[in-house]
Design a protein around this motif. Structure first.
Motif, short mmCIF file in Angstrom:
data_model
loop_
_atom_site.label_atom_id
_atom_site.label_comp_id
_atom_site.label_asym_id
_atom_site.label_seq_id
_atom_site.Cartn_x
_atom_site.Cartn_y
_atom_site.Cartn_z
N LEU A 27 0.78 -1.32 0.10
CA LEU A 27 0.02 -0.02 0.09
C LEU A 27 0.86 1.31 0.05
N THR A 28 1.98 1.18 0.60
CA THR A 28 3.00 2.34 0.60
C THR A 28 3.25 2.46 -1.17
N LEU A 29 3.65 1.37 -1.59
CA LEU A 29 4.06 1.42 -3.03
C LEU A 29 2.95 2.14 -3.92
N ALA A 30 1.64 1.63 -3.74
CA ALA A 30 0.51 2.17 -4.47
C ALA A 30 0.39 3.55 -4.07
N TYR A 31 0.65 4.21 -3.09
CA TYR A 31 0.46 5.49 -2.50
C TYR A 31 1.64 6.35 -3.39
N LEU A 32 2.87 5.76 -3.34
CA LEU A 32 4.01 6.53 -4.00
C LEU A 32 3.75 6.66 -5.48
N LEU A 33 3.21 5.28 -5.88
CA LEU A 33 3.15 5.51 -7.32
C LEU A 33 2.11 6.35 -7.87
N LYS A 34 0.96 6.65 -7.05
CA LYS A 34 -0.18 7.49 -7.30
C LYS A 34 0.41 8.90 -7.42
N LYS A 35 1.30 9.16 -6.23
CA LYS A 35 1.95 10.70 -6.08
C LYS A 35 2.72 10.75 -7.30
N LEU A 36 3.55 9.87 -7.71
CA LEU A 36 4.42 10.10 -9.02
C LEU A 36 3.64 10.28 -10.17
N GLU A 69 -9.23 2.46 -2.73
CA GLU A 69 -10.58 3.37 -2.98
C GLU A 69 -10.15 4.82 -2.66
N LYS A 70 -9.64 5.10 -1.56
CA LYS A 70 -9.07 6.30 -0.89
C LYS A 70 -8.26 7.07 -2.21
N LEU A 71 -7.19 6.08 -2.65
CA LEU A 71 -6.32 6.59 -3.64
C LEU A 71 -6.80 6.78 -5.19
N ALA A 181 4.30 4.41 6.29
CA ALA A 181 2.76 4.05 6.09
C ALA A 181 2.25 4.84 7.24
N LEU A 182 2.86 4.84 8.57
CA LEU A 182 2.09 5.42 9.79
C LEU A 182 1.92 6.90 9.52
N ASN A 183 3.01 7.55 9.26
CA ASN A 183 3.04 9.09 9.16
C ASN A 183 2.33 9.67 8.09
N ASN A 184 2.08 8.75 7.17
CA ASN A 184 1.02 9.15 5.82
C ASN A 184 -0.36 8.75 6.29
N LYS A 185 -0.53 8.11 7.41
CA LYS A 185 -1.96 7.64 7.70
C LYS A 185 -2.63 6.69 6.88
N LEU A 186 -1.75 5.71 6.27
CA LEU A 186 -2.34 4.76 5.38
C LEU A 186 -3.08 3.87 6.08
N THR A 187 -4.25 3.06 5.55
CA THR A 187 -4.77 2.07 6.10
C THR A 187 -4.15 0.76 5.42
N PHE A 188 -3.60 0.18 6.56
CA PHE A 188 -3.04 -1.28 6.09
C PHE A 188 -3.44 -2.13 7.12
N ASP A 189 -3.11 -3.58 6.96
CA ASP A 189 -3.21 -4.40 7.93
C ASP A 189 -2.13 -5.02 8.16
N SER A 190 -1.70 -5.19 9.53
CA SER A 190 -0.41 -5.74 10.01
C SER A 190 -0.59 -7.15 10.65
N SER A 191 -1.81 -7.77 10.40
CA SER A 191 -1.72 -9.37 11.14
C SER A 191 -0.85 -10.13 10.06
#
Ligand code: SF4
Length: 266
Positions: A27-36, A69-71, A181-191
């Protein structure tokens, strides 16, 4: 995302499939690619694989869908059940020790096939520095020279049926990605996947953590050293082309590909 632009991991106007699990890395990757994407023209769609792991995958799927969906990234969900008629839980019911290898082979098959169907020319995954180092050590420990010598460009080199893999986060530590991911408030699952306890990866990861503690930058040095010898390994051990699976027609080094061997056993 300097790495993507300087190393030309994604070319202008290319279509990229991003593999999303619902964890912090993808999800960090998806977020960064979206920014790019806002600064550099390329297309992107996400692929989520539902292996069918009870008590685990449902949470990660929810996180993946919610963040994508947010992205505003279009996504496609592909399940083991729909593709192979069974969940991972059923495949490994009597052999949990094999869960990760079965999961990996079937997941890679789906990702490659779906990316190709979507006309994507790159398949981006969220592997981080810890993942990459663990794979280097595990392939060495298994004496698996072919896997050890592959590298990320191997797939494209040997068959046009493979969509080229890119791993833009492979030089970032797992803990750096968690902080991002935490700093950018991404929704992710860590289980944690219930099959992770059977995998060699966890033990290798602990060893690498200890070495990093004793000698900081060990993880970085290991991967950068590996990358330096990779072209020579590639030349020595990787063929220029491979055959086609006699059952499914996908590329393989043997007569029958690993996916078909798994399905044959069932
Ligand atoms: Fe698949 Fe193993 Fe990862 Fe679980 S830990 S998702 S079984 S590769």
């Amino acid at each position: 995302m300097r790495i993507i632009r300087e190393d030309q991991l994604i070319k202008k106007n290319e279509k990229v499939a991003v593999a999303v699990s619902g964890g912090k890395d993808s999800l960090t990757l998806a977020y960064l690619l979206k920014k790019l994407q806002a600064r550099y023209p390329f297309q992107m769609e996400a692929i989520i694989v539902d292996e069918g792991i009870s008590g685990y995958r449902a949470h990660t799927l929810d996180a993946a869908k919610s963040q994508l969906e947010k992205l505003e990234i279009e996504y496609h969900i592909e399940s083991f059940k729909d593709n192979f008629g069974k969940t991972l839980d059923s495949f490994v019911e009597n052999n949990k020790e094999n869960a990760c290898s079965t999961c990996g082979i079937l997941r890679r098959y789906i990702l490659n096939k779906k990316a190709r169907e979507l006309s994507c020319t790159k398949l981006a995954t969220g592997h981080n520095l810890d993942d990459e180092d663990q794979s280097v050590i595990m392939n060495l420990m298994r004496g698996d020279v072919i896997r050890f010598s592959r590298g990320q460009n191997y797939y494209k080199k040997i068959s046009d049926k493979f969509v080229e893999r890119i791993k833009p986060l492979r030089y970032f530590l797992e803990k750096e990605i968690v902080i991002f991911a935490l700093n950018n408030k991404l929704t992710f699952d860590s289980s944690e996947c219930p099959y992770a306890e059977y995998a060699m990866r966890g033990e290798v990861g602990k060893f690498l953590d200890r070495m990093e503690e004793l000698r900081p930058t060990t993880k970085y040095s290991l991967l950068s050293g590996y990358d330096k010898v990779l072209p020579a390994l590639n030349q020595c051990f990787i063929p220029d082309s491979i055959g086609i699976c006699e059952v499914c027609g996908e590329p393989t080094m043997d007569g029958t590909c690993m996916r078909c061997k798994i399905l044959e056993k069932e």
